[in-house]
Design an enzyme around this catalytic site. Structure first.
Site, PDB file in Angstrom:
ATOM      1  N   HIS A   1       0.810  -1.228   0.000  1.00 60.37           N
ATOM      2  CA  HIS A   1       0.000   0.000   0.000  1.00 60.37           C
ATOM      3  C   HIS A   1       0.841   1.274   0.000  1.00 60.37           C
ATOM      4  O   HIS A   1       0.506   2.263   0.660  1.00 60.37           O
ATOM      5  CB  HIS A   1      -0.954   0.015   1.198  1.00 60.37           C
ATOM      6  CG  HIS A   1      -2.028  -1.030   1.145  1.00 60.37           C
ATOM      7  ND1 HIS A   1      -2.531  -1.533  -0.030  1.00 60.37           N
ATOM      8  CD2 HIS A   1      -2.707  -1.664   2.142  1.00 60.37           C
ATOM      9  CE1 HIS A   1      -3.473  -2.429   0.237  1.00 60.37           C
ATOM     10  NE2 HIS A   1      -3.593  -2.534   1.540  1.00 60.37           N
TER      11      HIS A   1
ATOM     12  N   HIS B   1      -9.512   2.483   0.614  1.00 54.80           N
ATOM     13  CA  HIS B   1      -9.546   1.306   1.477  1.00 54.80           C
ATOM     14  C   HIS B   1     -10.646   1.420   2.543  1.00 54.80           C
ATOM     15  O   HIS B   1     -10.452   1.026   3.687  1.00 54.80           O
ATOM     16  CB  HIS B   1      -8.188   1.107   2.142  1.00 54.80           C
ATOM     17  CG  HIS B   1      -7.878  -0.317   2.514  1.00 54.80           C
ATOM     18  ND1 HIS B   1      -8.562  -0.988   3.508  1.00 54.80           N
ATOM     19  CD2 HIS B   1      -6.972  -1.200   2.027  1.00 54.80           C
ATOM     20  CE1 HIS B   1      -8.066  -2.219   3.632  1.00 54.80           C
ATOM     21  NE2 HIS B   1      -7.100  -2.369   2.742  1.00 54.80           N
TER      22      HIS B   1
ATOM     23  N   GLU C   1     -11.660  -2.818  -2.789  1.00 50.25           N
ATOM     24  CA  GLU C   1     -10.621  -1.935  -3.310  1.00 50.25           C
ATOM     25  C   GLU C   1     -10.540  -2.053  -4.830  1.00 50.25           C
ATOM     26  O   GLU C   1      -9.934  -2.973  -5.363  1.00 50.25           O
ATOM     27  CB  GLU C   1      -9.280  -2.289  -2.687  1.00 50.25           C
ATOM     28  CG  GLU C   1      -9.269  -2.283  -1.167  1.00 50.25           C
ATOM     29  CD  GLU C   1      -8.171  -3.158  -0.598  1.00 50.25           C
ATOM     30  OE1 GLU C   1      -6.989  -2.932  -0.956  1.00 50.25           O
ATOM     31  OE2 GLU C   1      -8.475  -4.067   0.196  1.00 50.25           O
TER      32      GLU C   1
END
Length: 356
Positions: free
Chosen positions: A112, A187, A321
């Site tokens: 991420h 997210h 996502e």
């Protein structure tokens, strides 16, 4: 179904703290039915109040009770992920004949966007949108050359808008001065009961996908794309999330990248529908992205109590996502995520809130 009457649209901003010397703000977007709260720290969606079939509003996304707590946000509640959502195996990839090494923040891997990804940056509020169709806010961030190991300066903007039809649209744009991977996503975790039901196993999910990317025991893509038919991961026909979750052994729940049908980078299509029968709330997700990572909060341990007043247990929520595929820079057969100088990335995802 929620009526789409043209009532008033509202956008407002209020100070909510500081990060270092940078001021933080809480931005509110609202129509007659839905209220969205967003902070410029991490461009995070902190709350979504949506009505049930009896018009009772509840906050349906996971978050913290105070903005300060988002500075340590191991579950990435509501965050904008970047430069690269998902994992990059070994924290490295080949680009134009050279090996690029990234920061390691998930064992040997990069997750991420790294140690301090976009989720931990203070975004500058660029402008507000106020017209008869929608209200919104646009934020920008400059990710400098070498940040978390990525090459090139990357100029990123994100625009959040809410319209009369209870649609929250997220539009991402990015340009760069050196070739670099870019895979942006949000997210947010959803529990359409407003967390009154302690898990999402009774929610129903439909995903417009007939295949998924295979992962190894470390949840890293192998590069293979496999059919969903006959597997516990198949949501091509709507079913309860809990129907087959016990058959998923790898993470004790879903954490899978679905290869969405009808991919066309120039057009948005319906990618999935999540619904909760007791409240009647329905979430439709539209996107122009090729994939969606579905994650059922498999590692939550009830150590966090959200603003709804309920502890967040294992499987208390689901993240959806929209993205390119994880580890795309290391797999030639995956969608290309390399953004090059002179190109502009523009991508959008829409969350539509309704009832049944």
């Amino acid at each position: 179904m929620i009526e789409s009457k043209k009532g008033e649209l509202h956008v407002s901003s209020a100070p909510c703290g500081e990060s270092g010397s940078d001021p933080l703000y809480l931005i509110t977007l609202a129509n007659d039915h839905v209220v969205i709260e967003i902070t410029n720290f991490g461009a995070i969606i902190t709350a979504i109040f949506a009505p049930d079939k009896n018009r009772q509003q509840k906050n349906i996304v996971a978050g913290y009770q105070v903005i300060e707590d988002y500075k340590d946000n191991p579950h990435y509640f509501g965050c904008l992920l970047g430069r690269n959502a998902g994992r990059i195996s070994g924290s490295k990839f080949e680009l134009d004949g050279e090996t690029v090494f990234l920061s390691k923040n998930d064992g040997p891997d990069h997750l991420h966007g790294g140690v301090e990804g976009f989720n931990k940056k203070v975004w500058m509020i660029k402008s507000f949108t106020r017209d008869e169709r929608e209200v919104g806010v646009t934020m920008k961030y400059l990710s400098e050359d070498g940040e978390e190991g990525y090459p090139g300066n990357l100029w990123v903007t994100v625009k959040y808008t809410l319209d009369h039809h209870n649609r929250l649209k997220i539009v991402y744009e990015a340009v760069t001065d050196k070739s670099t991977p870019v895979n942006l996503s949000n997210h947010s975790y959803f529990n359409l009961s407003g967390f009154e039901t302690p898990d999402i196993l009774g929610h129903r999910l439909w995903v417009s996908a007939s295949s998924y990317t295979e992962s190894d025991e470390e949840n890293l893509p192998t590069g293979k794309i496999l059919p969903l038919s006959g597997t516990a991961v198949d949501f091509s026909n709507s079913k309860m999330i809990g129907a087959d979750i016990a058959k998923v052994q790898q993470e004790d729940g879903y954490n899978h990248n679905f290869v969405l049908n009808d991919y066309d980078a120039e057009s948005v299509r319906l990618a999935l529908t999540l619904s909760e029968p007791t409240s009647g709330r329905v979430l439709n997700v539209y996107t122009d992205r090729p994939g969606v990572q579905v994650y059922t909060a498999n590692d939550w341990t009830a150590n966090i109590t959200g603003p709804q007043g309920y502890p967040y247990y294992k499987h208390s929520a689901i993240a959806l996502e929209t993205q390119a595929f994880p580890d795309s820079p290391n797999h030639a057969g995956f969608p290309d995520t390399i953004l090059r100088p002179g190109e502009r990335l523009i991508t959008e995802t829409i969350y539509e809130f309704t009832t049944e």
